[in-house]
Enzyme design. Sequence first.
Site, PDB file in Angstrom:
ATOM      1  N   GLY A  68       0.944  -1.172   0.045  1.00 14.55           N
ATOM      2  CA  GLY A  68       0.177   0.229  -0.503  1.00 14.55           C
ATOM      3  C   GLY A  68       1.080   1.293   0.099  1.00 14.55           C
ATOM      4  O   GLY A  68       2.044   1.539   0.871  1.00 14.55           O
ATOM      5  N   GLY A  99       1.052   5.015   3.269  1.00 16.67           N
ATOM      6  CA  GLY A  99       1.739   4.224   2.903  1.00 16.67           C
ATOM      7  C   GLY A  99       3.301   5.014   2.771  1.00 16.67           C
ATOM      8  O   GLY A  99       4.431   4.645   3.170  1.00 16.67           O
ATOM      9  N   HIS A 153     -10.473   6.521  19.902  1.00 19.22           N
ATOM     10  CA  HIS A 153      -9.240   8.175  19.515  1.00 19.22           C
ATOM     11  C   HIS A 153     -10.643   8.182  18.478  1.00 19.22           C
ATOM     12  O   HIS A 153     -10.691  10.148  18.658  1.00 19.22           O
ATOM     13  CB  HIS A 153      -8.035   7.537  18.826  1.00 19.22           C
ATOM     14  CG  HIS A 153      -7.310   8.048  18.091  1.00 19.22           C
ATOM     15  ND1 HIS A 153      -8.014   9.258  16.811  1.00 19.22           N
ATOM     16  CD2 HIS A 153      -6.415   9.032  19.508  1.00 19.22           C
ATOM     17  CE1 HIS A 153      -6.830   9.933  16.751  1.00 19.22           C
ATOM     18  NE2 HIS A 153      -6.421  10.498  17.420  1.00 19.22           N
ATOM     19  N   ASN A 154     -11.332   7.560  17.742  1.00 20.06           N
ATOM     20  CA  ASN A 154     -11.492   8.668  16.385  1.00 20.06           C
ATOM     21  C   ASN A 154     -12.882   9.658  17.082  1.00 20.06           C
ATOM     22  O   ASN A 154     -13.457  10.551  16.309  1.00 20.06           O
ATOM     23  CB  ASN A 154     -11.474   8.076  15.357  1.00 20.06           C
ATOM     24  CG  ASN A 154     -10.333   7.877  14.660  1.00 20.06           C
ATOM     25  OD1 ASN A 154      -9.624   7.875  15.153  1.00 20.06           O
ATOM     26  ND2 ASN A 154     -10.267   7.666  13.104  1.00 20.06           N
ATOM     27  N   SER A 193      -2.265   7.309  13.770  1.00 19.74           N
ATOM     28  CA  SER A 193      -3.145   8.450  13.737  1.00 19.74           C
ATOM     29  C   SER A 193      -2.161   9.664  13.232  1.00 19.74           C
ATOM     30  O   SER A 193      -0.988   9.263  13.695  1.00 19.74           O
ATOM     31  CB  SER A 193      -3.391   8.574  15.441  1.00 19.74           C
ATOM     32  OG  SER A 193      -3.989  10.003  15.243  1.00 19.74           O
ATOM     33  N   LYS A 218      -8.451   3.377  18.299  1.00 20.81           N
ATOM     34  CA  LYS A 218      -8.254   3.724  17.904  1.00 20.81           C
ATOM     35  C   LYS A 218      -9.784   3.948  17.197  1.00 20.81           C
ATOM     36  O   LYS A 218      -9.830   4.920  16.649  1.00 20.81           O
ATOM     37  CB  LYS A 218      -7.051   3.165  16.144  1.00 20.81           C
ATOM     38  CG  LYS A 218      -7.087   4.335  14.906  1.00 20.81           C
ATOM     39  CD  LYS A 218      -6.671   5.505  15.147  1.00 20.81           C
ATOM     40  CE  LYS A 218      -6.627   6.760  14.243  1.00 20.81           C
ATOM     41  NZ  LYS A 218      -7.020   6.742  13.384  1.00 20.81           N
ATOM     42  N   GLU A 262     -12.382  11.984  18.401  1.00 24.94           N
ATOM     43  CA  GLU A 262     -11.585  13.657  17.713  1.00 24.94           C
ATOM     44  C   GLU A 262     -13.224  14.000  16.996  1.00 24.94           C
ATOM     45  O   GLU A 262     -13.155  15.186  16.720  1.00 24.94           O
ATOM     46  CB  GLU A 262     -10.944  11.858  16.323  1.00 24.94           C
ATOM     47  CG  GLU A 262     -10.917  13.518  15.438  1.00 24.94           C
ATOM     48  CD  GLU A 262      -9.581  12.226  14.404  1.00 24.94           C
ATOM     49  OE1 GLU A 262      -8.801  11.716  14.535  1.00 24.94           O
ATOM     50  OE2 GLU A 262     -10.708  12.076  12.919  1.00 24.94           O
ATOM     51  N   TYR A 263     -13.827  12.877  16.428  1.00 24.66           N
ATOM     52  CA  TYR A 263     -14.992  14.052  16.292  1.00 24.66           C
ATOM     53  C   TYR A 263     -15.782  14.824  16.734  1.00 24.66           C
ATOM     54  O   TYR A 263     -16.128  15.988  16.490  1.00 24.66           O
ATOM     55  CB  TYR A 263     -16.371  12.815  15.489  1.00 24.66           C
ATOM     56  CG  TYR A 263     -15.894  11.770  14.530  1.00 24.66           C
ATOM     57  CD1 TYR A 263     -14.959  11.144  13.820  1.00 24.66           C
ATOM     58  CD2 TYR A 263     -16.966  11.726  13.664  1.00 24.66           C
ATOM     59  CE1 TYR A 263     -14.725  10.852  12.718  1.00 24.66           C
ATOM     60  CE2 TYR A 263     -16.975  10.845  12.449  1.00 24.66           C
ATOM     61  CZ  TYR A 263     -16.187  10.123  11.835  1.00 24.66           C
ATOM     62  OH  TYR A 263     -15.834   9.285  11.305  1.00 24.66           O
ATOM     63  N   LYS A 306     -15.773   8.345   7.237  1.00 28.98           N
ATOM     64  CA  LYS A 306     -15.312   7.119   6.160  1.00 28.98           C
ATOM     65  C   LYS A 306     -15.884   6.182   7.664  1.00 28.98           C
ATOM     66  O   LYS A 306     -15.941   4.914   7.471  1.00 28.98           O
ATOM     67  CB  LYS A 306     -13.787   7.270   6.547  1.00 28.98           C
ATOM     68  CG  LYS A 306     -13.609   8.162   5.005  1.00 28.98           C
ATOM     69  CD  LYS A 306     -12.433   7.195   5.032  1.00 28.98           C
ATOM     70  CE  LYS A 306     -11.305   8.836   3.926  1.00 28.98           C
ATOM     71  NZ  LYS A 306     -10.716   9.371   4.958  1.00 28.98           N
ATOM     72  N   ALA A 344      -9.319   0.081   4.787  1.00 30.96           N
ATOM     73  CA  ALA A 344     -10.014  -0.731   5.666  1.00 30.96           C
ATOM     74  C   ALA A 344     -11.199  -1.166   4.751  1.00 30.96           C
ATOM     75  O   ALA A 344     -11.959  -0.693   3.890  1.00 30.96           O
ATOM     76  CB  ALA A 344     -11.058  -0.333   6.862  1.00 30.96           C
ATOM     77  N   ASN A 398      -7.385   1.472   9.652  1.00 33.81           N
ATOM     78  CA  ASN A 398      -8.068   1.546  10.328  1.00 33.81           C
ATOM     79  C   ASN A 398      -9.512   1.116  10.406  1.00 33.81           C
ATOM     80  O   ASN A 398     -10.721   0.956   9.966  1.00 33.81           O
ATOM     81  CB  ASN A 398      -9.131   3.332  10.339  1.00 33.81           C
ATOM     82  CG  ASN A 398      -8.798   4.466  10.324  1.00 33.81           C
ATOM     83  OD1 ASN A 398      -7.395   3.800  11.771  1.00 33.81           O
ATOM     84  ND2 ASN A 398      -8.675   5.301  10.362  1.00 33.81           N
TER      85      ASN A 398
END
Length: 469
Positions: free
Chosen positions: A11, A16, A183-184, A125, A180, A187-188, A258, A73, A99
């Site tokens: 990737g 990547g 975490h997101n 992240s 994670k 984050e949102y 996403k 993902a 993710n």
Amino acid sequence: MNRAERVGLLGLGVMGRNLALNLRDHGFDVLAFDPSPTARAAAAALGFALADRPEDLAPQLPPPRTLVLLVPAGAAVDEALEDLAPHLRPGDVVLDGGNSHWRDTARRARRLGERGIELVGLGVSGGEEGARFGPSLMVGASEPAWRLVRPLLEAIAARSEDGSPCCARLGPPPAGHLVKTVHNGIEYALMELLAEAFDLARRSRGSDHETIAELFETWRRGLLDGFLLRAAVRVLRTPDPETRGPLLASLRDVAEHKGTGSWAAIEALERGVSAPTLHAAVDARLLSSAVELRRELSPLFPSPVARAETRRAELESALVAAAVAAFAQGFALLRAAFAAEGWPFAPLLVARVWRAGSILRGRLLEPIARAFERDPDLPCLLLDDELLASVLAGLSDLRAAVSEGAASGVPVPALAASLAYLDGLASARLPADLIQGMRDLFGGHGFERVDRPGRFHDLWRGRPSKGSP
Ligand code: 6PG
């Protein structure tokens, strides 16, 4: 791992390619593959060795092989593993740095584990810049796999101010992606809180972009300083070369996503953990996409008249209180999820891993880390004196901000959800008694009493209102 060893990378998208450069900076020899000829050409131009097919990666790596996946993902991860797996041997390690949903990681780890192949669920992240110069790495791995990949991951991870790498094993393979996801979710929530403060300043108070940027800039002296606040200031200050006005004013007001924020909210629902700010932040993105409906309905509603007596909230302390509430929800969710999965939970490690490199990095993580240093078993961040003090200091401003939004017709769902969360936790008695009464009336579900143990049922023979029930 010997640093001269080759690492396979599948990737070569933005993440990547940047991770490949980061690995190379730290002395690793990267052999890469990507199905896109453009991505391969870009990597070749950067001097990376390339495999012609994914199945050619493993045979060119020294055993035990280390392969990093940085593909979108979902199905792409399963496809990549299908390509790679026949060429892997017991002891080889595949790190999934996308993710991925943690349940997918659990399934994939089981499948590969049947053949002695280790899957590391790697929460990464920090976006493009993080991948290039040091991401925050949330590692889910078996102990043996962690021993193998730890030197590599610690080498490329972000460093906190004390020099320690923001990288830790947080549990078995799926744990990295679960952390994670949460975490997101946070984050949102933090992004939505900043967006609501922006909207209050813009629409309720009529401030222009530069004035709002200056206001946000002053917050950098306090607990709100962090990556997202700085990102907001930069976005607010960027001009549109075409209109010469702020670029932000030219952007469609539809927040894309996403999925990971929704996963966090769903996780909270499934685990029975209250996380209203996380839900509100996801929902605000969903509502923003109803553009046509909003355009159609907006002229049909009366414009709210902001009353002169409406107090202007001090938005900074309101946001601190709301952000602490969001972190409290995220950590409570993690604690419940880890307990349900039977994984030991180390919240201090999570706070430390997030404190540099991550999108959540910021000053607020310092008192959060101190809270878990004082008590690693802290069930709720609000039980920590220092954090409670910062919430109490902002509570009346949070109330004022929510009132201001309501009075001026500016939706503030995440601020309101945080306030409701705090007010709920501060209520020794909630109206759940009425809910229990109604449940028992129409469903015979039973209820508990405050004065003695046991389960009770009543026929609720109180004088009915006219009609049913
Ligand atoms: C990070 C981010 C990142 C995420 C983007 C976009 O920690 O670096 O969480 O992994 O993909 O922020 O997320 P949405 O498209 O869902 O907003």
